[in-house]
Motif scaffolding. Sequence first.
Motif, PDB file in Angstrom:
ATOM      1  N   ALA A 186       0.827  -1.204   0.000  1.00 39.27           N
ATOM      2  CA  ALA A 186       0.000   0.000   0.000  1.00 39.27           C
ATOM      3  C   ALA A 186       0.863   1.257   0.000  1.00 39.27           C
ATOM      4  CB  ALA A 186      -0.927  -0.003   1.216  1.00 39.27           C
ATOM      5  N   ALA A 187       1.949   1.241   0.758  1.00 36.70           N
ATOM      6  CA  ALA A 187       2.841   2.395   0.808  1.00 36.70           C
ATOM      7  C   ALA A 187       3.522   2.620  -0.538  1.00 36.70           C
ATOM      8  CB  ALA A 187       3.881   2.207   1.909  1.00 36.70           C
ATOM      9  N   LEU A 188       3.968   1.552  -1.177  1.00 43.09           N
ATOM     10  CA  LEU A 188       4.593   1.669  -2.500  1.00 43.09           C
ATOM     11  C   LEU A 188       3.603   2.224  -3.524  1.00 43.09           C
ATOM     12  CD1 LEU A 188       6.572  -1.698  -2.522  1.00 43.09           C
ATOM     13  CD2 LEU A 188       7.597   0.587  -2.588  1.00 43.09           C
ATOM     14  N   ALA A 189       2.377   1.716  -3.485  1.00 42.50           N
ATOM     15  CA  ALA A 189       1.354   2.163  -4.432  1.00 42.50           C
ATOM     16  C   ALA A 189       1.006   3.630  -4.234  1.00 42.50           C
ATOM     17  CB  ALA A 189       0.102   1.302  -4.290  1.00 42.50           C
ATOM     18  N   ASP A 190       1.259   4.140  -3.044  1.00 39.61           N
ATOM     19  CA  ASP A 190       0.959   5.535  -2.718  1.00 39.61           C
ATOM     20  C   ASP A 190       2.113   6.473  -3.067  1.00 39.61           C
ATOM     21  OD1 ASP A 190      -0.853   7.486  -1.458  1.00 39.61           O
ATOM     22  OD2 ASP A 190       0.682   7.605   0.112  1.00 39.61           O
ATOM     23  N   GLY A 191       3.163   5.947  -3.691  1.00 40.82           N
ATOM     24  CA  GLY A 191       4.273   6.788  -4.113  1.00 40.82           C
ATOM     25  C   GLY A 191       5.379   6.945  -3.089  1.00 40.82           C
ATOM     26  N   ASN A 192       5.412   6.047  -2.114  1.00 46.66           N
ATOM     27  CA  ASN A 192       6.444   6.088  -1.089  1.00 46.66           C
ATOM     28  C   ASN A 192       7.590   5.129  -1.412  1.00 46.66           C
ATOM     29  OD1 ASN A 192       4.957   7.693   1.170  1.00 46.66           O
ATOM     30  ND2 ASN A 192       3.487   6.140   0.506  1.00 46.66           N
ATOM     31  N   ALA A 193       8.724   5.367  -0.796  1.00 44.85           N
ATOM     32  CA  ALA A 193       9.809   4.383  -0.786  1.00 44.85           C
ATOM     33  C   ALA A 193       9.623   3.515   0.452  1.00 44.85           C
ATOM     34  CB  ALA A 193      11.161   5.067  -0.743  1.00 44.85           C
ATOM     35  N   VAL A 194       9.977   2.251   0.340  1.00 36.93           N
ATOM     36  CA  VAL A 194       9.783   1.313   1.446  1.00 36.93           C
ATOM     37  C   VAL A 194      11.057   0.525   1.703  1.00 36.93           C
ATOM     38  CG1 VAL A 194       8.570  -0.767   2.214  1.00 36.93           C
ATOM     39  CG2 VAL A 194       7.294   1.074   1.118  1.00 36.93           C
ATOM     40  N   VAL A 195      11.483   0.549   2.948  1.00 40.61           N
ATOM     41  CA  VAL A 195      12.533  -0.342   3.419  1.00 40.61           C
ATOM     42  C   VAL A 195      11.803  -1.506   4.088  1.00 40.61           C
ATOM     43  CG1 VAL A 195      14.577  -0.575   4.858  1.00 40.61           C
ATOM     44  CG2 VAL A 195      14.022   1.634   3.817  1.00 40.61           C
ATOM     45  N   ALA A 196      11.785  -2.637   3.401  1.00 39.33           N
ATOM     46  CA  ALA A 196      11.040  -3.803   3.866  1.00 39.33           C
ATOM     47  C   ALA A 196      11.986  -4.737   4.599  1.00 39.33           C
ATOM     48  CB  ALA A 196      10.394  -4.524   2.687  1.00 39.33           C
ATOM     49  N   ALA A 197      11.765  -4.875   5.898  1.00 37.97           N
ATOM     50  CA  ALA A 197      12.696  -5.628   6.728  1.00 37.97           C
ATOM     51  C   ALA A 197      12.084  -6.956   7.163  1.00 37.97           C
ATOM     52  CB  ALA A 197      13.070  -4.809   7.963  1.00 37.97           C
ATOM     53  N   GLY A 198      12.906  -7.983   7.159  1.00 38.72           N
ATOM     54  CA  GLY A 198      12.454  -9.294   7.599  1.00 38.72           C
ATOM     55  C   GLY A 198      13.610 -10.256   7.676  1.00 38.72           C
ATOM     56  N   ARG A 199      13.366 -11.397   8.267  1.00 40.56           N
ATOM     57  CA  ARG A 199      14.429 -12.397   8.413  1.00 40.56           C
ATOM     58  C   ARG A 199      14.841 -12.993   7.073  1.00 40.56           C
ATOM     59  NH1 ARG A 199      14.472 -15.158  13.944  1.00 40.56           N
ATOM     60  NH2 ARG A 199      13.203 -13.834  15.281  1.00 40.56           N
ATOM     61  N   ASN A 200      13.917 -13.051   6.112  1.00 41.28           N
ATOM     62  CA  ASN A 200      14.162 -13.719   4.840  1.00 41.28           C
ATOM     63  C   ASN A 200      14.028 -12.708   3.701  1.00 41.28           C
ATOM     64  OD1 ASN A 200      14.123 -15.304   2.526  1.00 41.28           O
ATOM     65  ND2 ASN A 200      12.973 -16.967   3.485  1.00 41.28           N
ATOM     66  N   VAL A 201      15.160 -12.205   3.223  1.00 39.32           N
ATOM     67  CA  VAL A 201      15.145 -11.189   2.172  1.00 39.32           C
ATOM     68  C   VAL A 201      14.564 -11.741   0.878  1.00 39.32           C
ATOM     69  CG1 VAL A 201      16.607  -9.752   0.696  1.00 39.32           C
ATOM     70  CG2 VAL A 201      17.033  -9.846   3.145  1.00 39.32           C
ATOM     71  N   SER A 202      14.867 -12.976   0.540  1.00 32.63           N
ATOM     72  CA  SER A 202      14.347 -13.554  -0.706  1.00 32.63           C
ATOM     73  C   SER A 202      12.829 -13.636  -0.681  1.00 32.63           C
ATOM     74  CB  SER A 202      14.951 -14.936  -0.948  1.00 32.63           C
ATOM     75  OG  SER A 202      14.613 -15.844   0.093  1.00 32.63           O
TER      76      SER A 202
END
Length: 285
Positions: free
Chosen positions: A29-45
Amino acid sequence: MDNVKQGGFKRVWLITGASRGIGALIAQAALADGNAVVAAGRNVSAIVERLGESDALLPVALDVTNEAQAKAAVQAAVEKFGRIDVLVNNAGFGLLGAVEESADKDVRRMYDTNVFGLLNITRAVLPTMRARRSGHVINISSVGGYRAGAGFGVYCSTKFAVEGITEALHAELAPLGIHATVVEPGYFRTEFLDASSLVVAPDVIDDYDETSGTVRRKAVQISGNQPGDPTKLAAAMVTLVDASNPPLRLPLGTDTLAAIAAKNEYVTQETETWKALSASTDFAS
């Protein structure tokens, strides 16, 4: 690259637990709204598989219980986008069982993620927000952060902690131009009641069959049939961030609204019933 670092995006979001569930939907939703997103999680793939590849997306490896990884994730975000405007502390999991049934190792692991992990990433992000006198910290709590119940007592206690932390952050950060909001979703149709997000206490004590035992059975029935639409929850996060005066608390779902109203009524009635004893403990004037 400088343009990507300094501008071109509405805001820069850092979202924990972004590889699946609510975290991934908020990222979309943030990406679709024109934002940049740093998506963090244990599994990057898994993040890349779910969210794809984009100049607006930075997948980062993050176990929130690891303070060094939290600092590294923030550094990577600032190096790529120049700032962090929104932090969404979403990573966490649940524990289903009566308080007495909840094993110490499960309780400690849950606190490490839901509470201490949230503090790790918040402490890592706040210096960048303070430097700019701008930002929004959003902590994902639960209806269980406002009202605890049988079967989820220890999980709720972690969310009570998140509520208290956010209340304090709200007071501490407001003079610095930084917002803090605790979001309280009810039952949304996500993987929360699945094994991927919920630990079920293996020890079962028969004396709790009518209380936590009933909740154990209902959890199986509710899973996949929750009333909340997680896509609408994600859209609500964008609306929240766009607000000029965001709330300290944002309940989401009619079930949460009903639970809050019921608890408030109970507290009011009980306080009135015991008011004389409560007031009797002051020094005599």
